[in-house]
Motif scaffolding. Structure first.
Motif, PDB file in Angstrom:
ATOM      1  N   ALA A 134       2.854 -85.788 -11.058  1.00  0.00           N
ATOM      2  CA  ALA A 134       3.251 -84.283 -11.463  1.00  0.00           C
ATOM      3  C   ALA A 134       3.013 -83.360 -10.462  1.00  0.00           C
ATOM      4  CB  ALA A 134       2.641 -83.984 -12.791  1.00  0.00           C
ATOM      5  N   MET A 135       2.038 -83.568  -9.662  1.00  0.00           N
ATOM      6  CA  MET A 135       1.443 -82.471  -8.765  1.00  0.00           C
ATOM      7  C   MET A 135       2.636 -82.587  -7.392  1.00  0.00           C
ATOM      8  SD  MET A 135      -2.684 -83.258  -8.791  1.00  0.00           S
ATOM      9  CE  MET A 135      -3.065 -82.674  -7.178  1.00  0.00           C
ATOM     10  N   MET A 136       2.882 -83.696  -7.132  1.00  0.00           N
ATOM     11  CA  MET A 136       3.894 -84.097  -6.112  1.00  0.00           C
ATOM     12  C   MET A 136       5.340 -83.388  -6.506  1.00  0.00           C
ATOM     13  SD  MET A 136       2.898 -87.907  -5.222  1.00  0.00           S
ATOM     14  CE  MET A 136       4.347 -88.389  -4.130  1.00  0.00           C
ATOM     15  N   ARG A 137       5.778 -83.464  -7.940  1.00  0.00           N
ATOM     16  CA  ARG A 137       7.213 -82.910  -8.110  1.00  0.00           C
ATOM     17  C   ARG A 137       6.895 -81.370  -8.232  1.00  0.00           C
ATOM     18  NH1 ARG A 137       7.173 -87.631 -11.574  1.00  0.00           N
ATOM     19  NH2 ARG A 137       5.916 -86.587 -13.194  1.00  0.00           N
ATOM     20  N   ALA A 138       5.767 -80.612  -8.511  1.00  0.00           N
ATOM     21  CA  ALA A 138       5.593 -79.579  -8.379  1.00  0.00           C
ATOM     22  C   ALA A 138       5.705 -78.878  -6.918  1.00  0.00           C
ATOM     23  CB  ALA A 138       4.232 -79.078  -9.177  1.00  0.00           C
ATOM     24  N   SER A 139       5.488 -79.834  -5.936  1.00  0.00           N
ATOM     25  CA  SER A 139       5.600 -79.266  -4.716  1.00  0.00           C
ATOM     26  C   SER A 139       7.016 -79.309  -4.151  1.00  0.00           C
ATOM     27  CB  SER A 139       4.484 -80.149  -3.612  1.00  0.00           C
ATOM     28  OG  SER A 139       4.501 -79.367  -2.539  1.00  0.00           O
ATOM     29  N   ARG A 140       7.839 -78.298  -4.079  1.00  0.00           N
ATOM     30  CA  ARG A 140       9.182 -78.452  -4.003  1.00  0.00           C
ATOM     31  C   ARG A 140       9.549 -78.901  -2.362  1.00  0.00           C
ATOM     32  NH1 ARG A 140      12.440 -76.174  -7.447  1.00  0.00           N
ATOM     33  NH2 ARG A 140      13.838 -75.078  -6.210  1.00  0.00           N
ATOM     34  N   LEU A 141       8.475 -78.551  -1.302  1.00  0.00           N
ATOM     35  CA  LEU A 141       8.820 -78.879  -0.181  1.00  0.00           C
ATOM     36  C   LEU A 141       7.625 -79.810   0.384  1.00  0.00           C
ATOM     37  CD1 LEU A 141      10.920 -78.065   2.336  1.00  0.00           C
ATOM     38  CD2 LEU A 141       9.461 -76.660   2.988  1.00  0.00           C
ATOM     39  N   ALA A 142       7.792 -80.875   0.659  1.00  0.00           N
ATOM     40  CA  ALA A 142       6.741 -81.772   1.487  1.00  0.00           C
ATOM     41  C   ALA A 142       6.842 -81.561   2.950  1.00  0.00           C
ATOM     42  CB  ALA A 142       6.898 -82.977   0.844  1.00  0.00           C
ATOM     43  N   THR A 143       5.972 -82.476   3.750  1.00  0.00           N
ATOM     44  CA  THR A 143       5.771 -82.329   5.209  1.00  0.00           C
ATOM     45  C   THR A 143       5.654 -83.866   5.685  1.00  0.00           C
ATOM     46  OG1 THR A 143       4.900 -80.285   5.633  1.00  0.00           O
ATOM     47  CG2 THR A 143       4.681 -81.521   7.332  1.00  0.00           C
ATOM     48  N   LEU A 144       6.566 -84.474   6.212  1.00  0.00           N
ATOM     49  CA  LEU A 144       6.706 -85.847   6.722  1.00  0.00           C
ATOM     50  C   LEU A 144       5.684 -85.841   8.157  1.00  0.00           C
ATOM     51  CD1 LEU A 144       7.483 -88.888   6.778  1.00  0.00           C
ATOM     52  CD2 LEU A 144       9.493 -87.955   7.875  1.00  0.00           C
ATOM     53  N   VAL A 145       4.794 -86.480   8.316  1.00  0.00           N
ATOM     54  CA  VAL A 145       3.889 -86.711   9.636  1.00  0.00           C
ATOM     55  C   VAL A 145       3.854 -88.199   9.941  1.00  0.00           C
ATOM     56  CG1 VAL A 145       1.625 -86.076  10.665  1.00  0.00           C
ATOM     57  CG2 VAL A 145       2.430 -84.794   8.620  1.00  0.00           C
ATOM     58  N   THR A 146       4.381 -88.230  11.182  1.00  0.00           N
ATOM     59  CA  THR A 146       3.993 -89.664  11.739  1.00  0.00           C
ATOM     60  C   THR A 146       3.525 -89.550  13.056  1.00  0.00           C
ATOM     61  OG1 THR A 146       6.545 -89.306  12.643  1.00  0.00           O
ATOM     62  CG2 THR A 146       6.347 -90.632  10.559  1.00  0.00           C
ATOM     63  N   ALA A 147       2.649 -90.676  13.305  1.00  0.00           N
ATOM     64  CA  ALA A 147       2.132 -90.654  14.708  1.00  0.00           C
ATOM     65  C   ALA A 147       2.846 -91.729  15.656  1.00  0.00           C
ATOM     66  CB  ALA A 147       0.605 -91.417  14.463  1.00  0.00           C
ATOM     67  N   THR A 148       3.230 -91.148  16.814  1.00  0.00           N
ATOM     68  CA  THR A 148       4.209 -91.913  17.552  1.00  0.00           C
ATOM     69  C   THR A 148       3.280 -91.864  19.070  1.00  0.00           C
ATOM     70  OG1 THR A 148       5.172 -89.867  18.639  1.00  0.00           O
ATOM     71  CG2 THR A 148       6.103 -90.737  16.570  1.00  0.00           C
ATOM     72  N   ALA A 149       4.078 -92.589  20.082  1.00  0.00           N
ATOM     73  CA  ALA A 149       3.433 -92.878  21.354  1.00  0.00           C
ATOM     74  C   ALA A 149       3.399 -91.486  21.792  1.00  0.00           C
ATOM     75  CB  ALA A 149       4.214 -93.716  21.891  1.00  0.00           C
ATOM     76  N   GLU A 150       4.424 -90.516  21.673  1.00  0.00           N
ATOM     77  CA  GLU A 150       4.370 -89.276  22.087  1.00  0.00           C
ATOM     78  C   GLU A 150       3.459 -88.249  21.375  1.00  0.00           C
ATOM     79  OE1 GLU A 150       7.361 -90.877  21.261  1.00  0.00           O
ATOM     80  OE2 GLU A 150       7.290 -91.696  23.248  1.00  0.00           O
ATOM     81  N   GLY A 151       2.849 -88.839  20.494  1.00  0.00           N
ATOM     82  CA  GLY A 151       1.969 -87.897  19.878  1.00  0.00           C
ATOM     83  C   GLY A 151       2.360 -87.714  18.339  1.00  0.00           C
ATOM     84  N   LEU A 152       1.763 -86.681  17.681  1.00  0.00           N
ATOM     85  CA  LEU A 152       2.212 -86.644  15.906  1.00  0.00           C
ATOM     86  C   LEU A 152       3.561 -85.623  16.015  1.00  0.00           C
ATOM     87  CD1 LEU A 152      -1.246 -85.340  14.523  1.00  0.00           C
ATOM     88  CD2 LEU A 152      -0.227 -87.642  14.273  1.00  0.00           C
ATOM     89  N   LEU A 153       4.350 -86.174  15.057  1.00  0.00           N
ATOM     90  CA  LEU A 153       5.526 -85.480  14.882  1.00  0.00           C
ATOM     91  C   LEU A 153       5.404 -85.081  13.221  1.00  0.00           C
ATOM     92  CD1 LEU A 153       8.295 -87.659  16.638  1.00  0.00           C
ATOM     93  CD2 LEU A 153       7.091 -85.419  17.233  1.00  0.00           C
TER      94      LEU A 153
END
Length: 209
Positions: A17-36
């Motif tokens: 329910a908390m996730m659904r209430a947050s209308r915009l999320a942030t996708l974070v991935t770690a890569t060889a070039e750094g965090l994106l």
């Protein structure tokens, strides 16, 4: 996420329910070039998998989907937040032993990020997301309201995202570790604000003994 026991949310339905209430999320991935990181609207399918599945899409020009991820992706869902001044605490008048803090709600979801560009899957993903956010409108717009050739062209500009959630962390810090009199003071103080976030937090502070 650092989560003391007093603030931890363990109930999966409550976290969803908390996730659904947050209308915009942030996708974070770690890569060889750094965090994106990319802000994204996502749709949660709680019935899929053990912890649910997240569906969405990125712009094809976004380099994040092309960079090989190291380990799991993390998706951040932020809820209402507000600054809390010690001046609202009854404890300030009693002992003076108080400091400022911040009230907030957040969920961190983890899982492998799968990117795809199959047109049928992409159409399904954008249709589900559109229907979710148009459902409350008096006259909802639908993807098939647009010309088919236009939709096909738009789909070529995006890449689909699917994350099967492997673990969830939920946190709600709403002054619940403070004495009742302090909580009442926080709720009343925030209720006087003109900031929408402050008013949302005011309603979430527990003021029953």
């Amino acid at each position: 996420m650092y989560t003391p026991p007093a603030f931890r949310v363990d109930d999966r339905a409550e976290i969803h329910a908390m996730m659904r209430a947050s209308r915009l999320a942030t996708l974070v991935t770690a890569t060889a070039e750094g965090l994106l990181a990319t802000p994204l609207p996502l749709i949660l399918a709680p019935e899929e998998g053990e912890f649910g599945v997240l569906h969405g899409h990125l712009a094809r020009a976004n380099p994040q989907w092309k960079a090989a991820a190291i380990g799991e992706a993390m998706v951040l869902f932020n809820g209402p937040d507000a600054y809390v001044t010690p001046s609202w605490y009854e404890t300030k008048r009693e002992t003076g032993k108080v400091v400022p803090t911040w009230n907030y709600q957040a969920v961190h979801a983890y899982g492998q990020a799968e990117f795809f560009d199959d047109p049928e899957r992409l159409l399904e993903a954008v249709t589900r997301l559109t229907n979710l956010h148009e459902s409350t409108r008096a006259q909802p717009w639908a993807v098939d309201d647009a010309p088919p050739e236009f939709v096909r062209a738009q789909l070529r500009g995006i890449v689909g995202l699917r994350i099967a959630i492997t673990r969830l962390e939920g946190k709600r810090k709403m002054s619940q570790n403070r004495p009742l009199a302090d909580r009442v003071g926080v709720a009343e103080g925030l209720a006087q604000s003109e900031r929408p976030g402050d008013l949302a937090v005011a309603a979430m502070v527990p003021i029953e003994s």
